[in-house]
Design a protein around this motif. Structure first.
Motif, PDB file in Angstrom:
ATOM      1  N   ILE A  35      95.083 -74.164  64.319  1.00  0.00           N
ATOM      2  CA  ILE A  35      94.326 -72.957  64.649  1.00  0.00           C
ATOM      3  C   ILE A  35      92.844 -73.151  64.370  1.00  0.00           C
ATOM      4  O   ILE A  35      91.984 -72.835  65.194  1.00  0.00           O
ATOM      5  CB  ILE A  35      94.852 -71.753  63.834  1.00  0.00           C
ATOM      6  CG1 ILE A  35      96.297 -71.461  64.199  1.00  0.00           C
ATOM      7  CG2 ILE A  35      93.974 -70.525  64.023  1.00  0.00           C
ATOM      8  CD1 ILE A  35      96.526 -71.042  65.612  1.00  0.00           C
ATOM      9  N   VAL A  36      92.513 -73.680  63.220  1.00  0.00           N
ATOM     10  CA  VAL A  36      91.117 -73.761  62.790  1.00  0.00           C
ATOM     11  C   VAL A  36      90.314 -74.752  63.613  1.00  0.00           C
ATOM     12  O   VAL A  36      89.117 -74.558  63.827  1.00  0.00           O
ATOM     13  CB  VAL A  36      91.034 -74.044  61.275  1.00  0.00           C
ATOM     14  CG1 VAL A  36      89.619 -74.319  60.832  1.00  0.00           C
ATOM     15  CG2 VAL A  36      91.595 -72.862  60.513  1.00  0.00           C
ATOM     16  N   LEU A  44      79.006 -75.313  60.222  1.00  0.00           N
ATOM     17  CA  LEU A  44      78.931 -74.795  61.593  1.00  0.00           C
ATOM     18  C   LEU A  44      78.318 -73.400  61.665  1.00  0.00           C
ATOM     19  O   LEU A  44      78.292 -72.787  62.723  1.00  0.00           O
ATOM     20  CB  LEU A  44      80.329 -74.783  62.221  1.00  0.00           C
ATOM     21  CG  LEU A  44      80.948 -76.158  62.452  1.00  0.00           C
ATOM     22  CD1 LEU A  44      82.420 -76.028  62.817  1.00  0.00           C
ATOM     23  CD2 LEU A  44      80.190 -76.902  63.543  1.00  0.00           C
ATOM     24  N   GLY A  45      77.842 -72.891  60.530  1.00  0.00           N
ATOM     25  CA  GLY A  45      77.171 -71.597  60.521  1.00  0.00           C
ATOM     26  C   GLY A  45      78.072 -70.417  60.240  1.00  0.00           C
ATOM     27  O   GLY A  45      77.634 -69.267  60.323  1.00  0.00           O
ATOM     28  N   GLY A  46      79.313 -70.662  59.903  1.00  0.00           N
ATOM     29  CA  GLY A  46      80.234 -69.577  59.566  1.00  0.00           C
ATOM     30  C   GLY A  46      80.512 -69.549  58.078  1.00  0.00           C
ATOM     31  O   GLY A  46      79.928 -70.306  57.301  1.00  0.00           O
ATOM     32  N   GLU A  93      86.711 -73.804  64.904  1.00  0.00           N
ATOM     33  CA  GLU A  93      85.519 -74.583  64.559  1.00  0.00           C
ATOM     34  C   GLU A  93      84.731 -74.997  65.795  1.00  0.00           C
ATOM     35  O   GLU A  93      83.525 -75.194  65.719  1.00  0.00           O
ATOM     36  CB  GLU A  93      85.912 -75.809  63.742  1.00  0.00           C
ATOM     37  CG  GLU A  93      86.360 -75.458  62.342  1.00  0.00           C
ATOM     38  CD  GLU A  93      86.891 -76.631  61.562  1.00  0.00           C
ATOM     39  OE1 GLU A  93      87.031 -76.488  60.347  1.00  0.00           O
ATOM     40  OE2 GLU A  93      87.181 -77.691  62.149  1.00  0.00           O
ATOM     41  N   ARG A  94      85.400 -75.095  66.925  1.00  0.00           N
ATOM     42  CA  ARG A  94      84.681 -75.431  68.167  1.00  0.00           C
ATOM     43  C   ARG A  94      83.735 -74.315  68.576  1.00  0.00           C
ATOM     44  O   ARG A  94      82.756 -74.554  69.258  1.00  0.00           O
ATOM     45  CB  ARG A  94      85.682 -75.720  69.284  1.00  0.00           C
ATOM     46  CG  ARG A  94      86.401 -77.018  69.087  1.00  0.00           C
ATOM     47  CD  ARG A  94      87.263 -77.347  70.270  1.00  0.00           C
ATOM     48  NE  ARG A  94      88.012 -78.570  69.965  1.00  0.00           N
ATOM     49  CZ  ARG A  94      89.256 -78.777  70.312  1.00  0.00           C
ATOM     50  NH1 ARG A  94      89.910 -77.872  71.006  1.00  0.00           N
ATOM     51  NH2 ARG A  94      89.858 -79.895  69.998  1.00  0.00           N
ATOM     52  N   ARG A 138      83.736 -76.202  53.686  1.00  0.00           N
ATOM     53  CA  ARG A 138      82.509 -76.969  53.985  1.00  0.00           C
ATOM     54  C   ARG A 138      82.259 -77.077  55.486  1.00  0.00           C
ATOM     55  O   ARG A 138      81.138 -76.903  55.955  1.00  0.00           O
ATOM     56  CB  ARG A 138      82.605 -78.358  53.370  1.00  0.00           C
ATOM     57  CG  ARG A 138      82.516 -78.335  51.868  1.00  0.00           C
ATOM     58  CD  ARG A 138      82.527 -79.741  51.281  1.00  0.00           C
ATOM     59  NE  ARG A 138      82.651 -79.668  49.846  1.00  0.00           N
ATOM     60  CZ  ARG A 138      83.701 -80.060  49.164  1.00  0.00           C
ATOM     61  NH1 ARG A 138      84.748 -80.574  49.785  1.00  0.00           N
ATOM     62  NH2 ARG A 138      83.736 -79.970  47.856  1.00  0.00           N
ATOM     63  N   LYS A 139      83.300 -77.388  56.261  1.00  0.00           N
ATOM     64  CA  LYS A 139      83.146 -77.534  57.713  1.00  0.00           C
ATOM     65  C   LYS A 139      82.674 -76.240  58.357  1.00  0.00           C
ATOM     66  O   LYS A 139      81.766 -76.244  59.188  1.00  0.00           O
ATOM     67  CB  LYS A 139      84.465 -77.953  58.360  1.00  0.00           C
ATOM     68  CG  LYS A 139      84.845 -79.382  58.113  1.00  0.00           C
ATOM     69  CD  LYS A 139      86.182 -79.684  58.781  1.00  0.00           C
ATOM     70  CE  LYS A 139      86.669 -81.063  58.427  1.00  0.00           C
ATOM     71  NZ  LYS A 139      88.004 -81.335  58.989  1.00  0.00           N
TER      72      LYS A 139
END
Length: 121
Positions: free
Chosen positions: A38-39, A78-80, A43-44, A73-74
């Protein structure tokens, strides 16, 4: 609000720009595989916030904690943001013992996490 039932282990809900993940049972290797599927899609779409609702999680083992820290961290890169909610019992004790609460935000429930995310933006 959109809901998607992905399996008996995970329910996914979208509230505005926030994705709420509701895993059930143990947060172990099997659970993290489902979460990864799902993630990766989330993340895309950079800038999405994720709430991990752990209120129905019985316990979190090493792969679960690794998943939380890696994706925290990821998602941040990515700005979230990732907020963990509903921790209780052994999962909450282990989270705090590992001192993850020092850098991964916690909230009591989904509404509190949504308010926290609105105030940060």
């Amino acid at each position: 609000m959109e809901q998607l039932e992905t399996s008996r282990l995970l329910r996914v809900e979208t509230i505005g720009n926030t994705v709420v993940l509701h895993p059930e049972g143990p947060c172990d290797t099997e659970c993290t595989r489902v979460l990864d599927g799902i993630v990766i899609e989330i993340e895309r779409a950079a800038g999405k916030d994720i709430i991990l609702d752990a209120s129905d999680v019985k316990y979190i083992d090493t792969p679960g904690f690794r998943w939380i820290t890696d994706h925290f961290r990821k998602i941040q890169d990515l700005g979230g943001q990732l907020v963990v909610v509903g921790l209780k019992g052994p999962a909450e004790r282990a989270f705090k013992l590992l001192q993850l609460d020092r850098f991964i935000p916690l909230a009591a429930n989904v509404d509190a996490a949504l308010a926290r995310l609105r105030n940060k933006n």
